[in-house]
Motif scaffolding. Structure first.
Motif, PDB file in Angstrom:
ATOM      1  N   SER A 267     -11.613   8.305  -8.707  1.00  0.00           N
ATOM      2  CA  SER A 267     -13.068   8.280  -8.872  1.00  0.00           C
ATOM      3  C   SER A 267     -13.454   8.163 -10.346  1.00  0.00           C
ATOM      4  CB  SER A 267     -13.681   9.557  -8.285  1.00  0.00           C
ATOM      5  OG  SER A 267     -13.273  10.688  -9.053  1.00  0.00           O
ATOM      6  N   PHE A 268     -14.734   7.856 -10.569  1.00  0.00           N
ATOM      7  CA  PHE A 268     -15.258   7.804 -11.945  1.00  0.00           C
ATOM      8  C   PHE A 268     -15.213   9.185 -12.590  1.00  0.00           C
ATOM      9  CE2 PHE A 268     -18.906   8.315 -14.827  1.00  0.00           C
ATOM     10  CZ  PHE A 268     -18.576   7.349 -15.777  1.00  0.00           C
ATOM     11  N   ALA A 269     -15.444  10.242 -11.773  1.00  0.00           N
ATOM     12  CA  ALA A 269     -15.377  11.603 -12.306  1.00  0.00           C
ATOM     13  C   ALA A 269     -13.994  11.893 -12.868  1.00  0.00           C
ATOM     14  CB  ALA A 269     -15.736  12.616 -11.220  1.00  0.00           C
ATOM     15  N   ALA A 270     -12.935  11.377 -12.199  1.00  0.00           N
ATOM     16  CA  ALA A 270     -11.577  11.615 -12.685  1.00  0.00           C
ATOM     17  C   ALA A 270     -11.360  10.951 -14.044  1.00  0.00           C
ATOM     18  CB  ALA A 270     -10.566  11.080 -11.679  1.00  0.00           C
ATOM     19  N   GLU A 271     -11.900   9.748 -14.243  1.00  0.00           N
ATOM     20  CA  GLU A 271     -11.771   9.071 -15.542  1.00  0.00           C
ATOM     21  C   GLU A 271     -12.452   9.885 -16.638  1.00  0.00           C
ATOM     22  OE1 GLU A 271     -13.211   5.126 -15.283  1.00  0.00           O
ATOM     23  OE2 GLU A 271     -11.911   4.541 -13.613  1.00  0.00           O
ATOM     24  N   THR A 272     -13.637  10.405 -16.345  1.00  0.00           N
ATOM     25  CA  THR A 272     -14.348  11.226 -17.331  1.00  0.00           C
ATOM     26  C   THR A 272     -13.570  12.496 -17.650  1.00  0.00           C
ATOM     27  OG1 THR A 272     -16.452  10.393 -16.477  1.00  0.00           O
ATOM     28  CG2 THR A 272     -16.526  12.396 -17.816  1.00  0.00           C
ATOM     29  N   MET A 273     -13.070  13.155 -16.615  1.00  0.00           N
ATOM     30  CA  MET A 273     -12.307  14.381 -16.823  1.00  0.00           C
ATOM     31  C   MET A 273     -11.007  14.108 -17.586  1.00  0.00           C
ATOM     32  SD  MET A 273     -14.102  16.833 -15.587  1.00  0.00           S
ATOM     33  CE  MET A 273     -15.432  17.155 -14.411  1.00  0.00           C
ATOM     34  N   LEU A 274     -10.428  12.935 -17.386  1.00  0.00           N
ATOM     35  CA  LEU A 274      -9.195  12.594 -18.088  1.00  0.00           C
ATOM     36  C   LEU A 274      -9.433  12.501 -19.591  1.00  0.00           C
ATOM     37  CD1 LEU A 274      -6.234  11.973 -17.472  1.00  0.00           C
ATOM     38  CD2 LEU A 274      -6.828   9.546 -17.428  1.00  0.00           C
ATOM     39  N   ASP A 275     -10.558  11.910 -19.980  1.00  0.00           N
ATOM     40  CA  ASP A 275     -10.896  11.871 -21.414  1.00  0.00           C
ATOM     41  C   ASP A 275     -11.057  13.280 -21.966  1.00  0.00           C
ATOM     42  OD1 ASP A 275     -10.857   9.121 -21.374  1.00  0.00           O
ATOM     43  OD2 ASP A 275     -13.009   8.920 -20.989  1.00  0.00           O
ATOM     44  N   ARG A 276     -11.714  14.146 -21.198  1.00  0.00           N
ATOM     45  CA  ARG A 276     -11.882  15.536 -21.643  1.00  0.00           C
ATOM     46  C   ARG A 276     -10.528  16.240 -21.744  1.00  0.00           C
ATOM     47  NH1 ARG A 276     -16.271  18.665 -18.189  1.00  0.00           N
ATOM     48  NH2 ARG A 276     -15.380  20.339 -19.478  1.00  0.00           N
ATOM     49  N   ALA A 277      -9.628  15.943 -20.794  1.00  0.00           N
ATOM     50  CA  ALA A 277      -8.311  16.580 -20.823  1.00  0.00           C
ATOM     51  C   ALA A 277      -7.540  16.167 -22.076  1.00  0.00           C
ATOM     52  CB  ALA A 277      -7.524  16.202 -19.570  1.00  0.00           C
ATOM     53  N   HIS A 278      -7.639  14.898 -22.482  1.00  0.00           N
ATOM     54  CA  HIS A 278      -6.982  14.456 -23.718  1.00  0.00           C
ATOM     55  C   HIS A 278      -7.506  15.252 -24.916  1.00  0.00           C
ATOM     56  CE1 HIS A 278      -6.130  10.301 -21.703  1.00  0.00           C
ATOM     57  NE2 HIS A 278      -5.262  11.230 -21.332  1.00  0.00           N
ATOM     58  N   GLU A 279      -8.822  15.436 -24.963  1.00  0.00           N
ATOM     59  CA  GLU A 279      -9.418  16.202 -26.067  1.00  0.00           C
ATOM     60  C   GLU A 279      -8.944  17.656 -26.039  1.00  0.00           C
ATOM     61  OE1 GLU A 279     -13.611  15.802 -25.648  1.00  0.00           O
ATOM     62  OE2 GLU A 279     -13.637  13.647 -26.050  1.00  0.00           O
ATOM     63  N   VAL A 280      -8.896  18.243 -24.844  1.00  0.00           N
ATOM     64  CA  VAL A 280      -8.475  19.646 -24.727  1.00  0.00           C
ATOM     65  C   VAL A 280      -7.025  19.810 -25.165  1.00  0.00           C
ATOM     66  CG1 VAL A 280      -7.957  21.483 -23.081  1.00  0.00           C
ATOM     67  CG2 VAL A 280     -10.148  20.292 -22.961  1.00  0.00           C
ATOM     68  N   LEU A 281      -6.151  18.939 -24.699  1.00  0.00           N
ATOM     69  CA  LEU A 281      -4.734  19.045 -25.051  1.00  0.00           C
ATOM     70  C   LEU A 281      -4.527  18.881 -26.556  1.00  0.00           C
ATOM     71  CD1 LEU A 281      -3.168  17.011 -22.109  1.00  0.00           C
ATOM     72  CD2 LEU A 281      -2.970  19.470 -22.482  1.00  0.00           C
ATOM     73  N   SER A 282      -5.217  17.910 -27.145  1.00  0.00           N
ATOM     74  CA  SER A 282      -5.077  17.696 -28.591  1.00  0.00           C
ATOM     75  C   SER A 282      -5.639  18.868 -29.371  1.00  0.00           C
ATOM     76  CB  SER A 282      -5.788  16.395 -28.987  1.00  0.00           C
ATOM     77  OG  SER A 282      -5.213  15.276 -28.335  1.00  0.00           O
ATOM     78  N   GLY A 283      -6.774  19.412 -28.907  1.00  0.00           N
ATOM     79  CA  GLY A 283      -7.385  20.531 -29.626  1.00  0.00           C
ATOM     80  C   GLY A 283      -6.632  21.830 -29.480  1.00  0.00           C
ATOM     81  N   GLU A 284      -6.002  22.049 -28.317  1.00  0.00           N
ATOM     82  CA  GLU A 284      -5.327  23.315 -28.067  1.00  0.00           C
ATOM     83  C   GLU A 284      -3.910  23.361 -28.634  1.00  0.00           C
ATOM     84  OE1 GLU A 284      -7.105  26.187 -25.598  1.00  0.00           O
ATOM     85  OE2 GLU A 284      -7.717  25.300 -27.483  1.00  0.00           O
TER      86      GLU A 284
END
Length: 425
Positions: free
Chosen positions: A61-78
């Motif tokens: 879904s489109f929601a999964a694509e959006t969440m995937l971008d957020r997950a990249h940011e979270v992993l890099s930030g954490e």
């Protein structure tokens, strides 16, 4: 398990979830990862306590694509550039396909440590913490372990148990080291003291003995089979032929979901109602206890006031006499005040007379001031005139002095004397 791996050198996220009363040593989980997982579950109409299968169609879904971008940011930030990141969150058991893609997107190659605990102990913990019925807690355990095992097949992984960790943590870490090929920053010998302090038996709030009879229930055959397989894998390693047994249990659970769903929903509603009734009953009991305490306190205060009132009777008579004396004194003061007011009025008349005289004197002073001003102006003029005359005299004297000291004056001196003699003659 996460705490021990951290002591061995695995790196925790930057924003750690704080410790709680139910988990005083901490969760070793990322607050940001937890928030993102909850957002993912909400977008798929699910939650952490949902025992049903996660909607696989959501991953496209489109929601999964959006969440995937957020997950990249979270992993890099954490974890930034960490080479041995420790990612732990129970929700990942159901969302591993998503996180596998997210980890690959930022350059991580995941290796998996499956750690499990007896489902009876897990359900007891959930019942104590969240009020979930034991059967729902067992369903949650089944869903999480089955989904996590199925989604991580083909990856480098190792299976361990909570009980085995507490019994012999060095052996458990050794199996992880051998199974995943990890070189830990800290050796077990160096970590011995810290891990021994960390793994306190007091933190195990729920325990079921192995030889105790399991409670009867429809889920027990599935639970016992899955737990037995995981226990075997934790002791001697994964056996591939067991995958079919686990898949069979998962298929039976999927087939039973339409039947179990309404029953579980009803049970949850009953739990919610029971919890509400219990809370309301607790409030009513608290109100009743408070009212009883207030009544007893008021009765005690009334008794104390009556005692004090009896003791104050002599004081009341004394106060009455004092009040009568005070009233007499007030009347005397009233007469004195009347005399003082008459004297004040007399002084006021005198003051008005003096004010009239002062007004006449002020008028005279004003007239004198005007005359003084006129004389002052005349004096200034006179002084200026005198100053001008003095200036002219000084100027004339200077001219005379200059004339007498001039050459022409000295030359004509005989003439002036002759003229003077002629005048005298």
């Amino acid at each position: 398990m996460a705490g021990v791996l951290h002591i061995m050198g695995a790196e925790l996220p930057q924003n750690l979830m704080p410790a709680t009363r139910n988990n005083p040593v901490g969760h070793f989980e990322s607050v940001e990862v937890c928030r993102l997982n909850d957002a993912i579950l909400r977008s798929a109409s699910s939650s952490w306590s949902d025992w049903c299968p996660f909607d696989r169609g959501w991953l496209d879904s489109f929601a999964a694509e959006t969440m995937l971008d957020r997950a990249h940011e979270v992993l890099s930030g954490e974890w930034g550039q960490s080479r041995l990141a420790l990612l732990k969150d129970p929700r990942i058991c159901r969302l591993f396909p998503f996180w596998r893609s997210a980890l690959a997107g930022v350059g991580y190659a995941p290796v998996v440590v499956h750690t499990h605990r007896d489902p009876a102990e897990v359900s007891q913990s959930l019942q104590r913490r969240d009020g979930l019925p034991p059967e729902i807690g067992r369903l949650l355990w089944l869903r999480h372990v089955l989904d996590a095992e199925r989604a991580t097949r083909g990856l480098s992984r190792v299976f361990v148990s909570y009980e085995g960790l507490l019994r012999d943590w060095r052996q458990t870490v050794g199996r992880i080291t051998e199974g995943l090929g990890i070189r830990w920053p800290k050796s077990p010998d160096r970590a011995q003291a810290e891990v021994s302090r960390f793994l306190s038996p007091d933190l195990r709030h729920h325990r079921r003995e192995r030889d105790s009879a399991a409670p009867a229930g429809a889920l027990d055959p599935w639970l016992e089979e899955v737990r037995a397989i995981l226990d075997t894998w934790a002791e001697s390693g994964e056996v591939e032929v067991d995958h079919a047994r686990l898949d069979a249990v998962a298929a039976q659970l999927e087939a039973a979901t339409p039947v179990l769903g309404p029953i579980v929903d009803l049970a949850l509603r009953l739990v919610a109602c029971a919890g509400e009734f219990e809370r309301e009953g607790g409030r009513l009991r608290a109100d009743l206890d408070g009212a009883s305490k207030d009544k007893a306190a008021l009765e005690q205060q009334v008794a104390e006031l009556r005692t004090k009132l009896g003791a104050l009777e002599p004081e009341r008579d004394k106060v009455s006499r004092t009040l009568a004396e005070a009233q007499d004194r007030i009347r005397d003061l009233d007469r004195s005040r009347a005399d003082a007011e008459a004297a004040v009025e007399e002084q006021a008349d005198r003051l008005r007379h003096l004010e009239a005289e002062a007004k006449g004197l002020r008028i005279q002073a004003a007239r004198s001031s005007d005359e003084v001003a006129i004389l002052t102006r005349q004096l200034v003029k006179t002084q200026k005139h005198l100053a001008d005359e003095s200036s002219r005299r000084k100027k004339a004297e200077a001219q005379v002095s200059a004339l007498r000291s001039s050459t022409s004056w000295r030359i004509t001196a005989p003439l002036r004397r002759t003229n003077l003699l002629l005048r005298r003659t």
